[in-house]
Scaffold this motif. Sequence first.
Motif, PDB file in Angstrom:
ATOM      1  N   ASP A 196      13.436  24.051  44.553  1.00 11.34           N
ATOM      2  CA  ASP A 196      12.210  24.588  43.962  1.00 11.34           C
ATOM      3  C   ASP A 196      12.489  25.936  43.300  1.00 11.34           C
ATOM      4  OD1 ASP A 196       9.638  25.108  43.227  1.00 11.34           O
ATOM      5  OD2 ASP A 196       8.979  25.724  45.222  1.00 11.34           O
ATOM      6  N   ARG A 197      12.204  26.006  42.000  1.00 14.24           N
ATOM      7  CA  ARG A 197      12.345  27.259  41.263  1.00 14.24           C
ATOM      8  C   ARG A 197      10.992  27.733  40.742  1.00 14.24           C
ATOM      9  NH1 ARG A 197      16.270  30.468  39.123  1.00 14.24           N
ATOM     10  NH2 ARG A 197      15.778  31.448  37.122  1.00 14.24           N
ATOM     11  N   PRO A 252      12.270  32.218  43.005  1.00 14.12           N
ATOM     12  CA  PRO A 252      13.289  32.256  44.060  1.00 14.12           C
ATOM     13  C   PRO A 252      14.231  33.433  43.882  1.00 14.12           C
ATOM     14  CG  PRO A 252      13.878  30.640  42.413  1.00 14.12           C
ATOM     15  CD  PRO A 252      12.524  31.149  42.026  1.00 14.12           C
ATOM     16  N   SER A 253      15.023  33.673  44.913  1.00  7.59           N
ATOM     17  CA  SER A 253      15.931  34.822  44.897  1.00  7.59           C
ATOM     18  C   SER A 253      17.264  34.500  44.235  1.00  7.59           C
ATOM     19  CB  SER A 253      16.179  35.311  46.326  1.00  7.59           C
ATOM     20  OG  SER A 253      16.727  34.264  47.127  1.00  7.59           O
ATOM     21  N   ILE A 255      13.833  25.219  49.539  1.00  8.66           N
ATOM     22  CA  ILE A 255      13.067  26.395  49.119  1.00  8.66           C
ATOM     23  C   ILE A 255      13.896  27.611  49.501  1.00  8.66           C
ATOM     24  CG2 ILE A 255      10.960  27.738  49.474  1.00  8.66           C
ATOM     25  CD1 ILE A 255       9.524  25.092  50.039  1.00  8.66           C
ATOM     26  N   ILE A 256      14.354  28.362  48.493  1.00  6.57           N
ATOM     27  CA  ILE A 256      15.330  29.438  48.721  1.00  6.57           C
ATOM     28  C   ILE A 256      14.739  30.765  48.277  1.00  6.57           C
ATOM     29  CG2 ILE A 256      17.665  30.239  48.209  1.00  6.57           C
ATOM     30  CD1 ILE A 256      18.359  27.318  47.497  1.00  6.57           C
ATOM     31  N   ALA A 300      11.830  32.128  48.136  1.00  7.94           N
ATOM     32  CA  ALA A 300      10.646  32.128  47.268  1.00  7.94           C
ATOM     33  C   ALA A 300       9.849  33.411  47.479  1.00  7.94           C
ATOM     34  CB  ALA A 300       9.780  30.916  47.556  1.00  7.94           C
ATOM     35  N   THR A 330      15.160  31.796  53.915  1.00  5.87           N
ATOM     36  CA  THR A 330      14.468  33.015  53.526  1.00  5.87           C
ATOM     37  C   THR A 330      14.750  34.132  54.517  1.00  5.87           C
ATOM     38  OG1 THR A 330      12.288  33.969  53.061  1.00  5.87           O
ATOM     39  CG2 THR A 330      12.383  32.298  54.783  1.00  5.87           C
ATOM     40  N   GLU A 373      12.010  38.540  51.683  1.00  9.12           N
ATOM     41  CA  GLU A 373      11.382  37.602  50.753  1.00  9.12           C
ATOM     42  C   GLU A 373      10.311  36.750  51.418  1.00  9.12           C
ATOM     43  OE1 GLU A 373      15.703  38.277  49.867  1.00  9.12           O
ATOM     44  OE2 GLU A 373      14.673  37.278  51.521  1.00  9.12           O
ATOM     45  N   THR A 406       7.030  32.760  51.505  1.00  5.45           N
ATOM     46  CA  THR A 406       7.080  31.562  52.350  1.00  5.45           C
ATOM     47  C   THR A 406       6.373  31.760  53.689  1.00  5.45           C
ATOM     48  OG1 THR A 406       9.235  32.306  53.190  1.00  5.45           O
ATOM     49  CG2 THR A 406       9.245  30.769  51.335  1.00  5.45           C
ATOM     50  N   SER A 456      18.203  34.228  53.078  1.00  2.00           N
ATOM     51  CA  SER A 456      17.937  33.686  51.744  1.00  2.00           C
ATOM     52  C   SER A 456      19.208  33.476  50.942  1.00  2.00           C
ATOM     53  CB  SER A 456      16.994  34.616  50.975  1.00  2.00           C
ATOM     54  OG  SER A 456      17.576  35.910  50.845  1.00  2.00           O
TER      55      SER A 456
END
Length: 736
Positions: A551-552, A556-557, A601-602, A604, A630, A634, A638, A709
């Motif tokens: 997921d972008r 995201p980081s 999910i990175i 977010a 995460t 960050e 999330t 993350s």
Amino acid sequence: MRKTPFNKTKIPFLTCILAALLLLSAKRLSYTGKLYVTMFVMTIPLVLSIAARDEKAYPVLWFAIAVTGSAMALSLDALSIQYAEILGLNRFISRIVTVLSGRPGVYGPTYLSLDLMLLYTLVCLVIFTLSHQRNPGMLVTYFLIGTASYLTCLLIFAKTLGLDGLGYVPFVLCLAVCFSVLVGFYASSNSYYLVWNPAFRVKGLAGVVIALLLCVVGALPMAVGQIHKSVMFLAAPDVDFEPTSPHDFNDKFRPSFGWLPVYLEGTGYDVSWGEISSQDLSGVQIVVGINVRDNLNEDQQKTLEDFVYHGGSLLVLADHTFYPDESHPFDCVMVPAGIGVSFDSARSILEEGWGRGNLMFSRHPITTNIIDESQTQIGTGASLRVKLPGKPVVVATCGFADAADLMNCNSGYLGDLKYSPGERLGDLVVVAEGSFGRGKVLVFGDTSPFQNGALALSHDFLDNVFSWLSQRRASPSGWLPHFAFVACITASAILAWRATSKAAPRRTALGITILCSLIAAAIAGFILLEIPVSFCAPKKVRFQGATAVVDRSHSPSFSSELWGVRGIGGLYQNILRNQLLPVQMEQFDEEVLYRAETVFIIGAQQSYSSKEIDFLEKYAEDGGRLVIATGWEESRGTRNLAERFGFRVEPVPLGGFHAETTWGVLKFREGWPVSTSRQNAITLVSAWGRPVAVCRQVGQGRVTVVGDSMFLENMNLETLSEVNLANIEFLRSIAF
């Protein structure tokens, strides 16, 4: 000389200027839309002047300048006119720069700012033709002053900063300021007539209608046709179509295309392999040739020519320093289409790669909705030679053509990959298309967008490419758009002249006729560009196979640079090795997510909405695997999502550390504790008595939270030179 007095249109005029600047900065509009809407906005003060019957309407000039700029940009793109190449200006001025700087160089139009010089010349001519009191001496004076300003700036910057690298940027900015000041002085020293009578109104409208019809006639053959979703790959010994293997960590060093046919089949294409023969080409619409080396015999050349001429599509994927004599086995089709492959390496002048804004995308069906170079994954490849009827599609504005090293045969004749004086700098064509009969020829100087590791980011671009190639044209296009363009301008000029020549002095009528011709050119360019894009817009077909989504859509980081320090190319490579297709999701799409085996999910940093969290919960309950990486820094993005599943990242920094586990020694870069309130939660990894990776069963699926993350980024998982086997094994256990 009489100056234009202040009038009531000044306030709306300034308002329209501000609106035009805002429109030009809009991100969602294509550049053609920006130019056309800006031109439309500038008609408002013009209409107000007409309503006020202001016979010396100053806004007509500014409208004319907006039209001139729009017409120039749209026409050059629509007609594929490389004006600097045709006139030989870039090579001539490059010699001047060489003499001034003492360093040999060959520069493209962008580095030499020839587009600004051309625009300045056209604007001066428009001011001259629209002015009430024409003074040829003043026109010549301002043209000579502009030319002197150009050469002076060229001398200063070539001597001091040089035009190499990004040295051309201050040169362009300085030149833009000089030309703006000169245009302002020249414009303010004249007054302008606006002729608006019933005859002009009727015939002017007729001219617009005729322009529209002629351009539609010229554009439709490029856009109308039947769709045949059949692809044949040419069998070649040098091309690797082997599937990825879970334990093959060298796959990222060789160009592999095993997932390309899988992806095409999963999106509805019939895929086959064969040779150039009448039997193999029967029923095929698209032929794909990847790094083809062997020359074709006469029968094969005739077969390929017939195939393309009668409506087939040829996709040629070449690579850097691949053809020493700069000839291609498919030249029998490529040369008539106006495309050739050079024996060089098209490289970015920037160390980090092409970088944002370095690649310029022409308005074309294959570049629809492509706004970032990362979506194409174009890397180092050969530059292309393009002449009419060929059309540049993707151009590297800040690239250079690195010369091949004939002594370096073990590395494919690669040069030193650094810019050296004398190498072509700027405006390198890396993707081009041409026509041959009813057929289409599309040539890439680089195979990277089609390789396995790039599919996660380039799949939308490839959808556009194959969708456009799958459409068989109903009739040859060839030079028809150029003839339609000329006919459009000619018809508009004749009607405008007949409408104004009897109602105004011939000099004034000439100015209005030229203005109408510019409007017709802008309309023609817009239609010739937009109709093919509109008619050939790809219908999105979801990949039907197994996928893993990253997921972008929520800031995201990780970096968009695939193999950068904070990129996730290693993650994508491991997804492929586990027989899933990686998909980078730019916008939250429930259908894409629901088809995925795993969702990552990175880091977010944008919060998920309640509706999105509800969907992700249902996704997990129905058997999906959700991996959330995460840190506490960050976690605002999330927090609500993690809390829905009973997890929380605590604000206790653990820093980088190594953890002994059953998978081996895991490496964390910025660890944070993860607490949980659920009984069925399982601690996977802990440090100093605190859990840092926790998972739990949710329905038929599983949710895993890793308190770092950076855990899935290249430096922690896999780079081009290093592999962290323990982290990869841990990744397999939680995600595949």
